[in-house]
Motif scaffolding. Structure first.
Motif, PDB file in Angstrom:
ATOM      1  N   GLY A  36      46.427 -37.382 -14.365  1.00 34.14           N
ATOM      2  CA  GLY A  36      46.307 -35.976 -13.987  1.00 34.14           C
ATOM      3  C   GLY A  36      47.095 -35.752 -12.717  1.00 34.14           C
ATOM      4  N   PRO A  37      46.724 -34.762 -11.889  1.00 35.59           N
ATOM      5  CA  PRO A  37      47.431 -34.566 -10.621  1.00 35.59           C
ATOM      6  C   PRO A  37      47.322 -35.796  -9.722  1.00 35.59           C
ATOM      7  CG  PRO A  37      46.039 -32.679 -11.122  1.00 35.59           C
ATOM      8  CD  PRO A  37      45.682 -33.739 -12.114  1.00 35.59           C
ATOM      9  N   THR A  38      48.400 -36.093  -8.999  1.00 36.56           N
ATOM     10  CA  THR A  38      48.376 -37.191  -8.036  1.00 36.56           C
ATOM     11  C   THR A  38      48.238 -36.612  -6.628  1.00 36.56           C
ATOM     12  OG1 THR A  38      50.783 -37.213  -7.825  1.00 36.56           O
ATOM     13  CG2 THR A  38      49.817 -38.605  -9.539  1.00 36.56           C
ATOM     14  N   ASN A  39      48.374 -37.479  -5.625  1.00 37.64           N
ATOM     15  CA  ASN A  39      48.248 -37.020  -4.242  1.00 37.64           C
ATOM     16  C   ASN A  39      49.532 -37.221  -3.450  1.00 37.64           C
ATOM     17  OD1 ASN A  39      47.723 -39.947  -4.309  1.00 37.64           O
ATOM     18  ND2 ASN A  39      47.401 -39.721  -2.115  1.00 37.64           N
ATOM     19  N   TRP A  40      50.590 -37.722  -4.112  1.00 32.36           N
ATOM     20  CA  TRP A  40      51.788 -38.098  -3.366  1.00 32.36           C
ATOM     21  C   TRP A  40      53.053 -37.437  -3.912  1.00 32.36           C
ATOM     22  CZ3 TRP A  40      54.375 -40.076  -7.360  1.00 32.36           C
ATOM     23  CH2 TRP A  40      53.642 -40.761  -8.347  1.00 32.36           C
ATOM     24  N   GLY A  41      52.893 -36.511  -4.850  1.00 33.79           N
ATOM     25  CA  GLY A  41      54.057 -35.836  -5.397  1.00 33.79           C
ATOM     26  C   GLY A  41      54.620 -34.809  -4.424  1.00 33.79           C
ATOM     27  N   ARG A  59      37.520 -43.277 -12.295  1.00 38.39           N
ATOM     28  CA  ARG A  59      36.870 -42.357 -11.354  1.00 38.39           C
ATOM     29  C   ARG A  59      37.815 -41.954 -10.225  1.00 38.39           C
ATOM     30  NH1 ARG A  59      30.827 -44.326  -9.778  1.00 38.39           N
ATOM     31  NH2 ARG A  59      30.949 -42.293  -8.714  1.00 38.39           N
ATOM     32  N   GLN A  60      37.760 -40.695  -9.852  1.00 40.38           N
ATOM     33  CA  GLN A  60      38.480 -40.239  -8.668  1.00 40.38           C
ATOM     34  C   GLN A  60      37.675 -40.644  -7.443  1.00 40.38           C
ATOM     35  OE1 GLN A  60      39.683 -36.151  -8.629  1.00 40.38           O
ATOM     36  NE2 GLN A  60      40.303 -36.187  -6.486  1.00 40.38           N
ATOM     37  N   ILE A  61      38.305 -41.399  -6.555  1.00 36.07           N
ATOM     38  CA  ILE A  61      37.588 -41.905  -5.394  1.00 36.07           C
ATOM     39  C   ILE A  61      37.389 -40.797  -4.356  1.00 36.07           C
ATOM     40  CG2 ILE A  61      39.606 -42.667  -4.081  1.00 36.07           C
ATOM     41  CD1 ILE A  61      37.984 -45.282  -3.501  1.00 36.07           C
ATOM     42  N   ASN A  62      36.302 -40.875  -3.599  1.00 39.09           N
ATOM     43  CA  ASN A  62      36.005 -39.819  -2.627  1.00 39.09           C
ATOM     44  C   ASN A  62      36.377 -40.194  -1.199  1.00 39.09           C
ATOM     45  OD1 ASN A  62      33.992 -41.746  -2.436  1.00 39.09           O
ATOM     46  ND2 ASN A  62      32.377 -40.272  -1.931  1.00 39.09           N
ATOM     47  N   GLY A  81      41.303 -38.801 -11.550  1.00 40.55           N
ATOM     48  CA  GLY A  81      40.905 -39.854 -12.468  1.00 40.55           C
ATOM     49  C   GLY A  81      40.579 -39.265 -13.825  1.00 40.55           C
ATOM     50  N   ILE A  82      40.036 -40.103 -14.697  1.00 38.05           N
ATOM     51  CA  ILE A  82      39.608 -39.646 -16.016  1.00 38.05           C
ATOM     52  C   ILE A  82      38.350 -38.786 -15.897  1.00 38.05           C
ATOM     53  CG2 ILE A  82      38.673 -40.454 -18.231  1.00 38.05           C
ATOM     54  CD1 ILE A  82      41.709 -40.689 -17.949  1.00 38.05           C
ATOM     55  N   THR A  83      37.534 -39.087 -14.870  1.00 36.46           N
ATOM     56  CA  THR A  83      36.372 -38.248 -14.588  1.00 36.46           C
ATOM     57  C   THR A  83      36.606 -37.481 -13.294  1.00 36.46           C
ATOM     58  OG1 THR A  83      35.228 -39.956 -13.328  1.00 36.46           O
ATOM     59  CG2 THR A  83      34.829 -39.886 -15.712  1.00 36.46           C
ATOM     60  N   THR A  84      35.784 -36.478 -13.079  1.00 42.20           N
ATOM     61  CA  THR A  84      35.833 -35.723 -11.831  1.00 42.20           C
ATOM     62  C   THR A  84      35.034 -36.466 -10.768  1.00 42.20           C
ATOM     63  OG1 THR A  84      33.939 -34.401 -12.539  1.00 42.20           O
ATOM     64  CG2 THR A  84      36.134 -33.546 -13.055  1.00 42.20           C
ATOM     65  N   LEU A  85      34.814 -35.838  -9.631  1.00 40.26           N
ATOM     66  CA  LEU A  85      34.209 -36.511  -8.490  1.00 40.26           C
ATOM     67  C   LEU A  85      32.788 -37.008  -8.739  1.00 40.26           C
ATOM     68  CD1 LEU A  85      35.521 -34.212  -5.623  1.00 40.26           C
ATOM     69  CD2 LEU A  85      36.119 -36.606  -6.001  1.00 40.26           C
ATOM     70  N   ALA A 119      37.469 -35.137 -16.610  1.00 40.74           N
ATOM     71  CA  ALA A 119      38.554 -34.266 -16.183  1.00 40.74           C
ATOM     72  C   ALA A 119      39.427 -33.970 -17.393  1.00 40.74           C
ATOM     73  CB  ALA A 119      39.359 -34.951 -15.086  1.00 40.74           C
ATOM     74  N   GLN A 120      40.440 -33.106 -17.226  1.00 40.56           N
ATOM     75  CA  GLN A 120      41.300 -32.783 -18.367  1.00 40.56           C
ATOM     76  C   GLN A 120      41.981 -34.029 -18.912  1.00 40.56           C
ATOM     77  OE1 GLN A 120      41.670 -29.791 -20.073  1.00 40.56           O
ATOM     78  NE2 GLN A 120      42.705 -31.195 -21.476  1.00 40.56           N
ATOM     79  N   GLY A 121      42.394 -34.938 -18.018  1.00 40.62           N
ATOM     80  CA  GLY A 121      43.003 -36.175 -18.502  1.00 40.62           C
ATOM     81  C   GLY A 121      42.048 -36.983 -19.349  1.00 40.62           C
TER      82      GLY A 121
END
Length: 693
Positions: free
Chosen positions: A341-346, A378-381, A390-394, A400-402
């Motif tokens: 899904g969306p990244t943090n470094w683009g 999992r998206q880390i917090n 991640g594949i799941t939300t927070l 998540a959509q992915g």
């Protein structure tokens, strides 16, 4: 350094130690298995079983763990704790998930660098790297290598015969950084001494008479440092060897780990690594002990791509290149890390269009990948990648959509497995289109150093030809100069700058036997050391193209030069070779402006049963190159398709698979009696269609 030198001496030998046919790791009947990265060390132990149970219920078939967990396995020097990892592997088995273990050599624990700071590499400023991020270690440092050996040995002994562990990923995204540390300096000198044997040979290869650079002994050599010598003054031949050494060191480090693991693991466990999609150093053709290739790809970095929706669908060229480049000859290949899904470094990190990740998965499936794995569940917090989805939300549960895309693709893959027929054969028209494209890192490194124009990009130039071939519906193989070319009716060698007599002879023999060779600008102008031939520009290929090249030109970025070919006008401004053909009838395109108007831009020649076509110009829109290549296939009586940019149609194991990265609907030409299994004849942006004929 003796250990490293011994490996360099062995680099030319094929010493694979594969336990069995790689198809057994991911059986063909499974088509493409799906997996997910999971980091139990990031989460409270009370959540592990819930997470692993959910991963299984989504339909994933394996988890990928432990690649960054060295501190959890060896919290103090010589003190090992694997009980937590035992628990995770047992939970995976409970929920019928297989496990891929990562070796943790991408980052050392903090205690190691404090006690042994020499394990860190040095940058061009001769400052030691520090603890805190990945790939900071000197791969040639003996202390670092010894620690790697110890942790891998412990892991191999503990899990090498665990029936739930199916394989190992070495390191993480191996991309050797340039290392100027004392251990690297010593290893580089050993590498040079092994290559050149005597200092006179090195002086000749490096052209050290220029600017008083002559050496009298190998011990005098220091890695050439452009930051200190300056871009203009740094010896390009020395830098080319430094890049070769860096790539060899990275490959040897992977083989070093594999040689430790192999005796400790069962024949049912594989060894691979996850190369990055466009890595500049980690060359899979340099490794000798991995079972197959896998790679990482992040397609969406916030740049505009094809049309107004492209920024949400990703750059297809990155994945397209990687799928062809990392395909392992005579073995399976896979995607070990795919953007979730969306990244943090683009550049910008937009939401993906729903279905985009599903489309990427089908693109991987269409081009013969045996498995696809995504980073991460999992998206880390906390930490540096908080915003990396991640594949799941927070909450660690909600998809998540992915995750929704993955779940849909997993369910659809089950349907395709039921429709799979192992007796299906590749259609004859697809087999006839098979095309080889020649790649050599040396060419990219050499031209990257001396591009001659700000508009030159070797990878993008290569990708242009790869995308043209794929638009024809032709299955491409990216091969090296030592590979057999006779299985292909068409071979393209884009900007193959460094040549020798052997490759010229090989090309000539290929054409004489009926092959169709396509050469381009910047081919054959230097020898393997990077020296220009003392002859006409590119004279090594004159007998092949039956023409000579007077010289070359570039225009300013905003200018347009014109070319006429087959009664059509084309534009260029990047690079133009001024060609004089020996026979007027061999000219396929001429320049129609500039002071050299009337000179040839494209020529063809027949040798024996085959043809050679020379495309002496580099255009932005690639239309000239596409039309010329189309003529090569037509002359060879190879029927082709004409798919628009961003539309990929492939045949795999009896299935036709189409995906659409463009921003427009595309109408597929599907036979009336075909069985459409997924999607429809209208392929929408981000869409997928799968059918059987």
């Amino acid at each position: 350094m003796k250990q490293l030198l011994i490996v360099f001496l062995l680099v030319s030998f094929n010493i694979h130690a594969q336990g069995k046919d790689t198809q057994d790791f991911f059986p063909k009947k499974r088509l493409m298995s799906m997996g997910i990265y999971y980091y139990p060390e990031h989460w409270d132990k009370s959540e592990w079983e819930r997470d692993i149970k959910n991963i299984s219920e989504i339909g994933f078939e394996f988890i990928h763990i432990a690649e960054f967990a060295w501190i959890d396995m060896e919290p103090q020097e010589g003190t090992y704790k694997f009980e937590w990892l035992d628990t995770v592997i047992d939970l995976a088995a409970k929920y019928k998930l297989k496990v891929i273990l990562g070796t943790p050599s991408a980052i050392s624990p903090v205690w190691m660098g404090i006690k042994y700071p020499e394990i860190y590499l040095m940058g061009a400023d001769y400052q030691r790297a520090e603890h805190g991020t990945r790939a900071q270690q000197s791969l040639s440092n003996p202390i670092w290598r010894d620690f790697v050996k110890k942790i891998i040995t412990k892991m191999g002994k503990r899990y090498g015969n665990n029936p739930n562990v199916i394989g190992w990923q070495l390191d993480n995204e191996p991309e050797a950084k340039e290392d100027y540390s004392p251990s690297s300096q010593e290893a580089f000198r050993a590498w040079l001494k092994n290559k050149y044997k005597n200092i006179d040979a090195l002086n000749n290869a490096w052209g050290t008479e220029f600017w008083n650079q002559v050496y009298s002994d190998f011990y005098q050599i220091k890695i050439h440092n452009a930051d200190h010598v300056g871009w203009w003054g740094t010896n390009p031949h020395a830098l080319l060897d430094f890049k070769r050494y860096t790539a060899d060191t990275q490959a040897e480090f992977l083989d070093y780990q594999a040689s430790i693991l192999r005796p400790l693991i069962s024949k049912g466990q594989f060894i691979t690594t996850n190369y990055t999609a466009t890595t500049p150093y980690a060359d899979p053709r340099r490794t000798e002990k991995l079972d197959f290739n896998s790679f990482t790809s992040y397609l969406n970095k916030g740049y505009p791509n094809i049309g107004d929706r492209g920024f949400r669908l990703g750059d297809p060229k990155e994945l397209s290149f990687a799928l062809s480049f990392f395909k392992t000859k005579n073995a399976i290949s896979g995607v070990m890390e795919l953007q979730p899904g969306p990244t943090n470094w683009g550049n910008v990190n937009p939401l993906l269009q729903p279905g985009a990740l599903r489309m990427w998965l089908y693109h991987c499936f269409a081009e013969d990948m045996a498995f696809a794995c995504s980073y991460r569940y999992r998206q880390i917090n906390y930490g540096a990648e908080q915003y990396h989805s991640g594949i799941t939300t927070l909450d660690g549960v909600t998809l998540a959509q992915g995750g929704k895309d993955y779940k849909q693709a997993i369910e659809e893959m089950k349907r395709l497995r039921k429709a799979y027929n192992p007796k299906e054969k590749m259609p004859k028209e697809i087999e006839a289109r098979k095309t080889a494209l020649l790649w050599n890192y040396d060419n990219a490194w050499s031209m990257g150093r001396q591009g001659q124009t700000s508009q030159w990009n070797t990878l993008q130039f290569f990708q242009k030809y790869l995308e043209i071939v794929k638009s024809f519906g032709a299955p491409p193989d990216i091969v090296c100069e030592n590979d057999n070319l006779n299985d292909y009716k068409v071979v393209v060698a884009p900007a193959f700058e460094l040549v020798d007599d052997a490759i010229i002879d090989k090309w000539t023999d290929y054409v004489k036997q009926g092959g169709n060779l396509v050469l381009t600008v910047r081919t054959g102008v230097k020898d393997k050391t990077g020296h220009f031939y003392q002859s006409g520009w590119g004279e090594t290929i004159y007998p092949l193209i039956d023409a000579k090249i007077d010289y070359f030109d570039q225009l300013l970025p905003y200018m347009k030069g014109t070319i006429k070919s087959n009664n059509k006008e084309y534009y260029w401004n990047n690079w133009a070779d001024l060609v004089t053909a020996n026979k007027a009838e061999n000219v396929l395109g001429i320049y129609t402006d500039q002071f050299y108007g009337g000179k040839a831009a494209v020529v063809t020649n027949s040798i024996g049963k085959g043809t050679v076509t020379y495309i002496g110009v580099d255009t932005d829109d690639a239309q000239l190159e596409k039309d010329i290549l189309k003529g090569v296939y037509n002359k060879a009586q190879i029927p082709t398709e004409d798919y628009p940019e961003g539309v990929y149609v492939n045949w795999r194991d009896g299935f036709w698979v189409a995906v659409n990265y463009s921003s427009k609907d595309y109408g597929l030409n599907i036979p009336q009696n075909a069985n459409i299994l997924i999607g429809s004849k209208t392929l929408s942006p981000g869409g997928v269609t799968v059918w059987k004929e």
